[in-house]
Design a protein around this motif. Structure first.
Motif: not given
Length: 294
Positions: A2-3, A16-20, A22-26, A58-59
């Motif tokens: 899940t992102n 801007y970006g994607l975070v998973d 677990e709170g990790q910036l991908l 999907s997010v």
């Protein structure tokens, strides 16, 4: 996996970006805000970012950090300075959720930065965290037991407007104030100076630059002390580009703060510099999203 899409809207750039989950910036990217084009333009840019991610995968949601005063329950901007015209009234939450049918939450950028530091940065584990961002102005955030303190009308900790003897806090202790003071001291146009040049020349012995830094630190110490007398934070965290000069500034600010506080309070107030730096807004937006959606 899940992102989440994390977006940090500043006066100059949009990160801007994607975070998973677990709170990790991908991943992270950056584009100009073009603030002068106003709120509708920024909203459209935000929608384009969301659409570009949804075309690929999907997010689970959109987490936004933004300049201006934010109503986190309504999900909209209710006040913004003249730097971003027609920004007040921008309904990010409603627009994103209606357009893409995914949940969206938005919070003030300084609150997001403070939340990031309190959850996983320099304030991790502290019961009361005061976070200030020193830049064009001075923004403040108070985190109590992991929650942003918003005040009665979502305007708590607007510390830049604090009245001090010589003017407003941010007109005396911000990076803008430092640059203006040093430029005037050299009888130069303001655009010939910036924080980086000031600190470089100070280390080379420029006495006017050294005086400007000491002046800023003195005001910072007094302003911080005033806030500490009210909020009694366990840790004070300072962020913003100029705080990259930690080796020079930290001992100076610690000394100024200690001198302005009574010993019983000074001994129990820890001073730290921001850990997350440029990613704080995006991470804080994600933490805020998770809190609101839980």
């Amino acid at each position: 996996m899940t992102n989440y899409i994390a977006i940090d809207i500043g006066g100059t750039n949009i990160k801007y970006g994607l975070v998973d989950q677990e709170g990790q910036l991908l991943e992270s990217h950056e584009i100009p805000t073009e603030a002068h084009k106003g709120g509708p333009h920024i909203l459209e840019k935000t929608k384009q970012i969301v659409a570009s991610y949804l075309e690929k995968d999907s997010v689970a949601g959109v987490a936004i950090s933004s300049a201006g005063m934010v109503d986190p329950d309504k999900g909209e901007i209710f006040y913004a300075g003249p730097q971003i015209p027609n920004y007040a009234g921008t309904q990010f939450k409603k627009e994103i959720e209606t357009s893409f049918d995914i949940p969206c939450e938005i919070e003030n950028d300084v609150n997001c930065a403070g939340l990031a530091e309190a959850v996983s940065g320099s304030g991790k584990g502290a019961s009361v965290t005061l976070c200030l961002t020193i830049g064009t102005g001075i923004g403040g955030c108070l985190i109590i037991d992991g929650q942003v303190f918003h005040g009665f009308s979502n305007s708590a900790c607007e510390v830049g407007y604090l009245h001090m003897q010589d003017g407003a806090f941010q007109d005396l202790a911000s990076t803008t104030a430092l640059v203006r003071y040093v430029a005037e001291a050299h009888a130069d146009p303001v655009d010939q100076w910036n924080g980086r040049r000031i600190f470089k020349e100070a280390t080379e012995g420029n006495k006017l630059c050294m005086k400007g830094i000491d002046r800023m630190v003195d005001y910072l110490g007094k302003g911080l002390a005033n806030i500490c007398y009210v909020a009694n934070p366990e840790v004070v965290i300072l962020g913003g580009g100029i705080m990259g000069q930690e080796a020079i500034l930290k001992p100076k600010i610690r000394k100024a703060l200690k001198e302005a506080l009574v010993p019983s309070l000074a001994d129990k107030t820890r001073l730290e510099f921001a850990h997350h730096q440029n990613t704080a807004g995006m991470l804080g937006a994600y933490y805020h999203f998770k809190t609101k959606q839980s």
